[in-house]
Design a protein around this motif. Structure first.
Motif, PDB file in Angstrom:
ATOM      1  N   SER A  87      34.954  25.869  39.268  1.00 15.68           N
ATOM      2  CA  SER A  87      36.137  26.643  38.901  1.00 15.68           C
ATOM      3  C   SER A  87      36.537  27.531  40.076  1.00 15.68           C
ATOM      4  CB  SER A  87      35.870  27.510  37.666  1.00 15.68           C
ATOM      5  OG  SER A  87      35.652  26.706  36.526  1.00 15.68           O
ATOM      6  N   GLU A  88      37.825  27.776  40.215  1.00 14.72           N
ATOM      7  CA  GLU A  88      38.335  28.594  41.311  1.00 14.72           C
ATOM      8  C   GLU A  88      38.750  29.970  40.791  1.00 14.72           C
ATOM      9  OE1 GLU A  88      40.819  26.688  44.361  1.00 14.72           O
ATOM     10  OE2 GLU A  88      42.261  28.319  44.017  1.00 14.72           O
ATOM     11  N   TYR A  89      38.424  30.994  41.555  1.00 14.17           N
ATOM     12  CA  TYR A  89      38.739  32.369  41.168  1.00 14.17           C
ATOM     13  C   TYR A  89      39.506  33.057  42.297  1.00 14.17           C
ATOM     14  CZ  TYR A  89      35.450  31.500  37.419  1.00 14.17           C
ATOM     15  OH  TYR A  89      34.828  30.964  36.322  1.00 14.17           O
ATOM     16  N   LYS A  90      40.543  33.799  41.926  1.00 13.02           N
ATOM     17  CA  LYS A  90      41.383  34.483  42.901  1.00 13.02           C
ATOM     18  C   LYS A  90      40.738  35.811  43.290  1.00 13.02           C
ATOM     19  CE  LYS A  90      45.464  32.608  40.564  1.00 13.02           C
ATOM     20  NZ  LYS A  90      46.681  32.957  39.779  1.00 13.02           N
ATOM     21  N   LEU A  91      40.588  36.028  44.583  1.00 13.07           N
ATOM     22  CA  LEU A  91      39.956  37.249  45.066  1.00 13.07           C
ATOM     23  C   LEU A  91      40.890  38.014  45.984  1.00 13.07           C
ATOM     24  CD1 LEU A  91      36.364  35.961  45.998  1.00 13.07           C
ATOM     25  CD2 LEU A  91      37.230  36.729  43.784  1.00 13.07           C
ATOM     26  N   VAL A  92      40.705  39.329  46.014  1.00 12.87           N
ATOM     27  CA  VAL A  92      41.410  40.180  46.970  1.00 12.87           C
ATOM     28  C   VAL A  92      40.367  40.893  47.821  1.00 12.87           C
ATOM     29  CG1 VAL A  92      43.440  40.525  45.521  1.00 12.87           C
ATOM     30  CG2 VAL A  92      41.492  42.076  45.291  1.00 12.87           C
ATOM     31  N   ASN A  93      40.748  41.284  49.014  1.00 11.11           N
ATOM     32  CA  ASN A  93      39.821  41.995  49.895  1.00 11.11           C
ATOM     33  C   ASN A  93      39.254  43.229  49.195  1.00 11.11           C
ATOM     34  OD1 ASN A  93      40.319  40.160  51.984  1.00 11.11           O
ATOM     35  ND2 ASN A  93      42.022  41.385  52.782  1.00 11.11           N
ATOM     36  N   ASN A  94      37.958  43.423  49.339  1.00 12.57           N
ATOM     37  CA  ASN A  94      37.247  44.594  48.797  1.00 12.57           C
ATOM     38  C   ASN A  94      37.195  44.661  47.275  1.00 12.57           C
ATOM     39  OD1 ASN A  94      36.222  45.887  51.116  1.00 12.57           O
ATOM     40  ND2 ASN A  94      38.245  46.696  51.600  1.00 12.57           N
ATOM     41  N   GLY A  95      37.548  43.582  46.586  1.00 19.13           N
ATOM     42  CA  GLY A  95      37.321  43.517  45.154  1.00 19.13           C
ATOM     43  C   GLY A  95      38.423  44.097  44.291  1.00 19.13           C
ATOM     44  N   ILE A  96      38.292  43.871  42.991  1.00 16.13           N
ATOM     45  CA  ILE A  96      39.343  44.224  42.036  1.00 16.13           C
ATOM     46  C   ILE A  96      39.184  45.611  41.427  1.00 16.13           C
ATOM     47  CG2 ILE A  96      39.871  41.849  41.404  1.00 16.13           C
ATOM     48  CD1 ILE A  96      37.958  42.110  39.050  1.00 16.13           C
ATOM     49  N   SER A  97      38.010  46.212  41.540  1.00 17.19           N
ATOM     50  CA  SER A  97      37.748  47.483  40.866  1.00 17.19           C
ATOM     51  C   SER A  97      38.739  48.569  41.258  1.00 17.19           C
ATOM     52  CB  SER A  97      36.325  47.948  41.191  1.00 17.19           C
ATOM     53  OG  SER A  97      36.111  49.274  40.764  1.00 17.19           O
ATOM     54  N   ARG A  98      39.084  48.631  42.532  1.00 18.98           N
ATOM     55  CA  ARG A  98      39.930  49.729  43.015  1.00 18.98           C
ATOM     56  C   ARG A  98      41.365  49.659  42.494  1.00 18.98           C
ATOM     57  NH1 ARG A  98      40.979  48.325  49.443  1.00 18.98           N
ATOM     58  NH2 ARG A  98      41.946  46.280  49.141  1.00 18.98           N
ATOM     59  N   ASP A  99      41.761  48.512  41.963  1.00 18.19           N
ATOM     60  CA  ASP A  99      43.141  48.327  41.515  1.00 18.19           C
ATOM     61  C   ASP A  99      43.277  48.200  40.001  1.00 18.19           C
ATOM     62  OD1 ASP A  99      44.288  48.314  44.130  1.00 18.19           O
ATOM     63  OD2 ASP A  99      43.474  46.303  44.420  1.00 18.19           O
ATOM     64  N   LEU A 100      42.209  48.528  39.266  1.00 16.99           N
ATOM     65  CA  LEU A 100      42.243  48.409  37.811  1.00 16.99           C
ATOM     66  C   LEU A 100      41.987  49.760  37.142  1.00 16.99           C
ATOM     67  CD1 LEU A 100      40.218  45.101  37.286  1.00 16.99           C
ATOM     68  CD2 LEU A 100      42.701  45.393  37.191  1.00 16.99           C
ATOM     69  N   GLU A 101      42.443  49.865  35.896  1.00 17.62           N
ATOM     70  CA  GLU A 101      42.177  51.059  35.098  1.00 17.62           C
ATOM     71  C   GLU A 101      40.739  51.038  34.584  1.00 17.62           C
ATOM     72  OE1 GLU A 101      43.920  53.942  34.046  1.00 17.62           O
ATOM     73  OE2 GLU A 101      44.980  53.342  35.869  1.00 17.62           O
ATOM     74  N   PHE A 126      36.669  36.855  38.390  1.00 16.39           N
ATOM     75  CA  PHE A 126      35.221  37.015  38.408  1.00 16.39           C
ATOM     76  C   PHE A 126      34.670  36.341  37.158  1.00 16.39           C
ATOM     77  CE2 PHE A 126      31.286  39.753  38.083  1.00 16.39           C
ATOM     78  CZ  PHE A 126      30.722  39.327  39.273  1.00 16.39           C
ATOM     79  N   PRO A 127      33.711  35.422  37.283  1.00 16.03           N
ATOM     80  CA  PRO A 127      33.326  34.574  36.145  1.00 16.03           C
ATOM     81  C   PRO A 127      32.396  35.205  35.118  1.00 16.03           C
ATOM     82  CG  PRO A 127      32.185  33.882  38.131  1.00 16.03           C
ATOM     83  CD  PRO A 127      33.153  34.942  38.552  1.00 16.03           C
ATOM     84  N   TRP A 128      31.887  36.418  35.372  1.00 11.24           N
ATOM     85  CA  TRP A 128      30.876  36.980  34.480  1.00 11.24           C
ATOM     86  C   TRP A 128      31.403  38.162  33.655  1.00 11.24           C
ATOM     87  CZ3 TRP A 128      29.534  35.444  39.480  1.00 11.24           C
ATOM     88  CH2 TRP A 128      28.594  34.414  39.553  1.00 11.24           C
ATOM     89  N   LYS A 129      30.742  38.397  32.520  1.00 11.84           N
ATOM     90  CA  LYS A 129      30.931  39.622  31.769  1.00 11.84           C
ATOM     91  C   LYS A 129      30.065  40.698  32.422  1.00 11.84           C
ATOM     92  CE  LYS A 129      31.665  37.221  27.352  1.00 11.84           C
ATOM     93  NZ  LYS A 129      31.148  37.032  25.960  1.00 11.84           N
ATOM     94  N   PHE A 130      30.560  41.918  32.470  1.00 16.66           N
ATOM     95  CA  PHE A 130      29.863  42.962  33.220  1.00 16.66           C
ATOM     96  C   PHE A 130      30.264  44.343  32.719  1.00 16.66           C
ATOM     97  CE2 PHE A 130      33.948  42.379  35.211  1.00 16.66           C
ATOM     98  CZ  PHE A 130      34.363  43.675  35.486  1.00 16.66           C
ATOM     99  N   SER A 131      29.477  45.319  33.119  1.00 17.64           N
ATOM    100  CA  SER A 131      29.830  46.732  32.961  1.00 17.64           C
ATOM    101  C   SER A 131      29.635  47.393  34.319  1.00 17.64           C
ATOM    102  CB  SER A 131      28.936  47.412  31.924  1.00 17.64           C
ATOM    103  OG  SER A 131      29.033  48.828  32.024  1.00 17.64           O
ATOM    104  N   LEU A 132      30.676  48.071  34.788  1.00 15.19           N
ATOM    105  CA  LEU A 132      30.596  48.856  36.024  1.00 15.19           C
ATOM    106  C   LEU A 132      30.831  50.311  35.651  1.00 15.19           C
ATOM    107  CD1 LEU A 132      30.563  49.312  39.129  1.00 15.19           C
ATOM    108  CD2 LEU A 132      33.035  48.874  39.078  1.00 15.19           C
TER     109      LEU A 132
END
Length: 330
Positions: A87-101, A126-132
């Motif tokens: 499966s293909e996943y779209k990524l941005v530099n330095n990850g998605i955390s900084r751009d999400l609520e 990102f293919p996994w369930k997680f808590s950050l």
């Protein structure tokens, strides 16, 4: 405990969920900090006594971030995607955390905890369930700043994590005429370290056999000191093989020092932006990373990517990038 939400928020017993970005303010007798649910990042960090501003809080035209949390990967991503088990996943530099609520989970007068979990916004990235969870706690000598990743999925998770805190350089309360060159980076120990070789796109450079990362002695670091000039560090310099538990930004004129914890981290990035004058919004970053950018020859297979942390279902991993401030010595 939860807190009362501003208009647009929904309060649920021990948790508070928001429909838009919200500022969270912390304060003790020494410092005050402003955090934002967008990215769970520090947007302001100032002294109560004299108003000294430590973390970059300038206009977005200079840089739109302040101290972003980097997850689930760090650095540059080649071609903007990765593959995991066909499966293909779209990524941005330095990850998605900084751009999400991020949800604000707990808050006191001097502390706050945020959480980001999987959602429709992360499903194709990102293919996994997680808590950050990102936790902040003001102290008399600075700010505890930790990020904890928990694998809430049923399979092993592969990820990276880091921070990207930008410090004003020079600061608003520095004497007139203070320049960026009046500061220096400084390691805890008077050591010499290696750097990771990048190509012009800030991806990992490969050796003749196609292997990455490649490291070489870093001539910028001399006995634990790095001179700062307007020339800057290009796309950033990634240091490795250091023994120090912190790296700091020292004001050479008054001896004051801001330290960022890097104990146990395999990599540390230096980067700067803006103009190195008081009215130019100059800043210098100290970035502890568990992870590295894509290699220039990557085949995009996530399971082959170097530098990832492996986390089994139910396990957690905590990164500590706490900030300690030492006042003027002169």
């Amino acid at each position: 405990m939860g807190i009362l939400a501003k208009e647009g928020g929904l309060v649920h017993s021990s948790k508070t969920f928001y429909t838009g970005a919200m500022e969270i303010k912390l304060k003790n007798s020494v410092y005050q900090v402003t955090l934002n649910t967008h990215g769970a990042e520090i947007t302001s960090f100032t002294s109560v006594k004299d108003g000294t501003s430590y973390v970059f809080d300038g206009p977005s035209s200079v840089w739109k971030y302040h101290a972003p949390v980097l997850f689930p990967h760090v650095g540059r991503i080649r071609d903007g995607f990765m593959t995991y088990r066909e499966s293909e996943y779209k990524l941005v530099n330095n990850g998605i955390s900084r751009d999400l609520e991020h949800n604000i989970m707990e808050q006191t007068e001097d502390s706050a905890t945020f959480e980001l979990t999987e959602s429709d916004a992360t499903a194709d990235k990102f293919p996994w369930k997680f808590s950050l969870k990102t936790h902040y706690q003001l102290k008399e000598d600075g700010l505890v700043f930790t990020t904890t990743v928990t694998n809430t999925d049923s399979s092993e998770m592969l990820f990276s994590i880091g921070s990207h805190t930008a410090f004003n350089c020079p600061r608003n309360t520095d004497p007139e005429g203070t320049l960026r060159s009046d500061y220096q980076y400084e390691f805890e120990n008077p050591e010499n370290v290696d750097f990771v070789c990048f190509n012009d796109a800030a991806q990992l450079a490969c050796d003749e056999e196609g292997t990455a990362p490649v490291t070489k002695p870093c001539q910028l670091v001399k006995d634990g000191i790095v001179a700062i000039t307007e020339e800057g560090f290009g796309n950033g310099v990634m240091l490795t093989k250091f023994s120090s538990s912190w790296m700091g930004l020292r004001n050479k004129k008054d001896g004051s020092l801001i330290k960022v914890n890097c104990a146990g981290y395999p990599y540390l990035v230096m980067w700067q932006g803006g103009k190195g004058t008081k009215d130019g919004w100059g800043f210098n970053c100290i970035e502890p990373w568990y992870g590295i950018p894509d290699a220039e020859n990557t085949d995009h297979d996530w399971e082959k990517k170097a530098g990832l942390i492996e986390l089994k279902p139910g396990e957690s991993f905590t990164a500590d990038q706490s900030i300690t401030i030492e006042g003027p010595k002169n």
